[in-house]
Design a protein around this motif. Structure first.
Motif, mmCIF file in Angstrom:
data_model
loop_
_atom_site.group_PDB
_atom_site.id
_atom_site.type_symbol
_atom_site.label_atom_id
_atom_site.label_comp_id
_atom_site.label_asym_id
_atom_site.label_seq_id
_atom_site.Cartn_x
_atom_site.Cartn_y
_atom_site.Cartn_z
ATOM 1 N N ARG A 94 0.830 -1.213 0.000
ATOM 2 C CA ARG A 94 0.000 0.000 0.000
ATOM 3 C C ARG A 94 0.866 1.265 0.000
ATOM 4 N NH1 ARG A 94 -3.341 -2.872 4.200
ATOM 5 N NH2 ARG A 94 -5.060 -3.835 3.069
ATOM 6 N N PHE A 95 1.875 1.297 0.868
ATOM 7 C CA PHE A 95 2.749 2.468 0.917
ATOM 8 C C PHE A 95 3.448 2.678 -0.418
ATOM 9 C CE2 PHE A 95 3.278 1.858 5.766
ATOM 10 C CZ PHE A 95 2.174 2.670 5.995
ATOM 11 N N GLY A 96 3.890 1.583 -1.014
ATOM 12 C CA GLY A 96 4.562 1.687 -2.312
ATOM 13 C C GLY A 96 3.646 2.238 -3.383
ATOM 14 N N ALA A 97 2.390 1.800 -3.400
ATOM 15 C CA ALA A 97 1.441 2.284 -4.394
ATOM 16 C C ALA A 97 1.193 3.780 -4.245
ATOM 17 C CB ALA A 97 0.127 1.511 -4.281
ATOM 18 N N ILE A 98 1.109 4.250 -3.000
ATOM 19 C CA ILE A 98 0.876 5.685 -2.772
ATOM 20 C C ILE A 98 2.076 6.509 -3.240
ATOM 21 C CG2 ILE A 98 0.581 7.435 -0.971
ATOM 22 C CD1 ILE A 98 -1.038 5.282 0.588
ATOM 23 N N LEU A 99 3.288 6.055 -2.940
ATOM 24 C CA LEU A 99 4.489 6.767 -3.390
ATOM 25 C C LEU A 99 4.551 6.842 -4.914
ATOM 26 C CD1 LEU A 99 7.252 5.462 -0.952
ATOM 27 C CD2 LEU A 99 6.401 7.808 -1.140
ATOM 28 N N MET A 100 4.218 5.737 -5.569
ATOM 29 C CA MET A 100 4.247 5.732 -7.038
ATOM 30 C C MET A 100 3.177 6.662 -7.607
ATOM 31 S SD MET A 100 5.177 1.898 -8.366
ATOM 32 C CE MET A 100 4.071 1.007 -7.284
ATOM 33 N N LEU A 101 2.017 6.701 -6.965
ATOM 34 C CA LEU A 101 0.948 7.595 -7.411
ATOM 35 C C LEU A 101 1.433 9.049 -7.395
ATOM 36 C CD1 LEU A 101 -2.097 8.135 -8.054
ATOM 37 C CD2 LEU A 101 -2.432 8.299 -5.583
ATOM 38 N N VAL A 102 2.025 9.460 -6.280
ATOM 39 C CA VAL A 102 2.535 10.831 -6.171
ATOM 40 C C VAL A 102 3.647 11.070 -7.189
ATOM 41 C CG1 VAL A 102 3.658 12.498 -4.639
ATOM 42 C CG2 VAL A 102 1.893 10.962 -3.732
ATOM 43 N N GLY A 103 4.518 10.088 -7.361
ATOM 44 C CA GLY A 103 5.620 10.237 -8.300
ATOM 45 C C GLY A 103 5.176 10.405 -9.738
ATOM 46 N N HIS A 104 4.201 9.617 -10.155
ATOM 47 C CA HIS A 104 3.718 9.724 -11.540
ATOM 48 C C HIS A 104 3.095 11.101 -11.803
ATOM 49 C CE1 HIS A 104 4.614 5.812 -13.132
ATOM 50 N NE2 HIS A 104 4.003 5.194 -12.129
ATOM 51 N N PHE A 105 2.339 11.617 -10.842
ATOM 52 C CA PHE A 105 1.755 12.936 -11.050
ATOM 53 C C PHE A 105 2.805 14.043 -10.957
ATOM 54 C CE2 PHE A 105 -2.462 10.941 -9.985
ATOM 55 C CZ PHE A 105 -3.066 11.256 -11.187
ATOM 56 N N THR A 106 3.886 13.804 -10.209
ATOM 57 C CA THR A 106 4.988 14.773 -10.177
ATOM 58 C C THR A 106 5.669 14.865 -11.537
ATOM 59 O OG1 THR A 106 5.360 14.280 -7.832
ATOM 60 C CG2 THR A 106 7.138 15.399 -8.982
#
Length: 468
Positions: A94-106
């Motif tokens: 779950r934590f990994g998915a959230i980090l990737m979500l923020v990264g892709h939008f960055t």
């Protein structure tokens, strides 16, 4: 074994495959985001500034690409260790998915900064800013330029950190399921690999079209929405994920045996060595072959022109066509390659890679200054895909079988770390194409793969003594 025991084993296996399909649905969307980024990043880095890129040289772009691949594959070693010691695989997922979500939008930053800076600085001339630059670098004294490149690095860093938690733990969860027989385990990881390639296919086709039609910014935005879908499915399947978070009793017993405690390091090291060599060649596809398709290949078929990056979709297409029937037959203990050891499959895999790159070398030599037909590159990628389905899922299956359950996420992380080392080296090899030329690089890769394949096939009996 009694009929009741056989029935119980079959029921456990059916339940394991049901959980596998739910995890694979999550993986489709996560891999869509990942492959969309990895497919377009080299093209984005080398595209002219006026066309929405950074204007970097091929060597600089492939150098960053090699480092990015290494981070994407090596950091899961750390992510697996963190999950094993503290978080557990599901929370890490779950934590990994959230980090990737923020990264892709960055990653939208490089395209949003020139638009938003108009509101910050009335003197800012966006068109003049872009027209006056041939490349964009973080070392510049220009603030918008630093923000553009800085958001690129920030986005890639967040995606890599999220991937470090997500990637090994979804494999570790699958490794904990009760598949019963090694053949079923290999079939399960092969099916999981097929879903990975389904996400890759959607990413290449849809992402390539969006980037060509609307630009890189909207394409990277699409990757962010892919991660939103993955997170939504994780919430829907949270019950199955929580159940899969608990190692089954059989796996715990196997992990507590003397063989699991002391005899797994040698076969694991051999497996990881093979994976590293394989990664050096496999990752040429998204790097060197991606640029080759963009600059040296005629991207048309029967008069229909298409984005050159679409040629890479041959990889997931072939995987989706071959893998379902092959996995079904492997699960039944038959079919091509079902009875081959891991080292035997690896030897055959490198033979396929040698043929693929020898064909590309010959095509490049015969074409001269003319463009190479798309069908020839597509055929080479199909051959690389056959090599991938022989070795990739089986090697990951072997690692999850060899490594004790309490170190399951770390074991999966080591697998991806070995791939990452190969990916980093693939970037260095690909960067040499700017000096040596594509044909020479293809020839060197073909000769190296032929030699590696011959060595592996010659050592099959020795490897069998350690269970490979």
């Amino acid at each position: 074994m009694s009929n009741e025991a056989v029935a119980a084993l079959s029921a456990n296996e059916q339940s394991a495959f049901a959980t596998l399909y739910r995890l694979s649905a999550i993986e489709v969307w996560e891999r869509l985001s990942y492959y969309l980024l990895m497919t377009l990043v080299v093209l984005f880095l080398t595209a002219p500034v006026q066309e929405g890129g950074l204007g970097w040289s091929t060597a600089s772009a492939l150098g960053l690409y090699g480092g990015l691949v290494a981070a994407m594959q090596a950091l899961p070693v750390l992510g697996g260790a963190v999950a094993d010691q503290w978080l557990g695989p599901v929370r890490a997922l779950r934590f990994g998915a959230i980090l990737m979500l923020v990264g892709h939008f960055t990653m939208i930053g490089p395209h949003a900064v020139p638009l938003l800076w108009d509101a910050v600085d009335p003197q800012f001339d966006r068109d003049g800013f872009l027209a006056a630059r041939t490349e964009l670098l973080f070392a510049s004294d220009n603030v918008p330029e630093r923000l553009i490149v800085g958001s690129l690095y920030a986005g890639l860093t967040l995606v890599a950190l999220g991937n470090a938690l997500f990637k090994p733990n979804i494999s570790a969860i699958i490794g904990r399921l009760s598949f019963g027989r090694p053949a079923s385990r290999d079939a399960a990881f092969s099916l999981f690999h097929m879903f990975v390639n389904l996400g890759a296919l959607i990413a290449i086709v849809l992402g390539g079209w969006v980037a060509a039609r609307f630009g890189f910014g909207p394409a990277f935005t699409l990757a962010g929405f892919g991660m939103l879908a993955a997170l939504a499915l994780m919430w829907v399947f949270k019950g199955e994920l929580s159940h899969a978070d608990r190692p089954n009793v059989l796996k715990q017993k196997a992990a507590s045996s003397p063989a699991a405690g002391s005899g797994w390091t040698r076969p694991a090291a051999l497996t990881l060595g093979i994976v590293t060599l394989f990664g050096m060649v496999l990752f040429q596809m998204l790097g060197t072959l991606n640029l080759y398709a963009a600059g040296r290949v005629e991207a048309s078929l029967f008069g229909f022109e298409f984005p050159p990056v679409w040629i890479l979709s041959m990889n997931p297409v072939v995987m989706l066509l071959i893998m379902p029937p092959l996995a079904r037959r492997w699960r039944e203990g038959r079919g091509p390659g079902a009875n081959l050891s891991l080292v035997g499959k690896a030897g055959a895999s490198f033979a396929c890679l040698a043929l693929a790159f020898a064909g590309l070398s010959a095509a490049e030599a015969l074409a001269g200054t003319a463009l190479v037909p798309a069908a020839l590159l597509g055929g080479a990628i199909a051959m690389i895909t056959v090599a991938e389905l022989l070795i990739g899922p089986s090697a990951l299956s072997a690692i999850t079988r060899i490594v004790p359950a309490q170190h399951g996420a770390l074991g999966a992380g080591l697998f991806y770390g070995a791939l990452g080392l190969g990916g980093f080296l693939s970037g260095q090899i690909g960067a040499s194409a700017e000096i040596l030329g594509f044909g020479t690089v293809f020839t060197l890769i073909a000769c190296s793969c032929a030699a590696i394949g011959a060595c592996l096939l010659a050592t099959r009996r020795s490897a069998a003594q350690v269970g490979l």
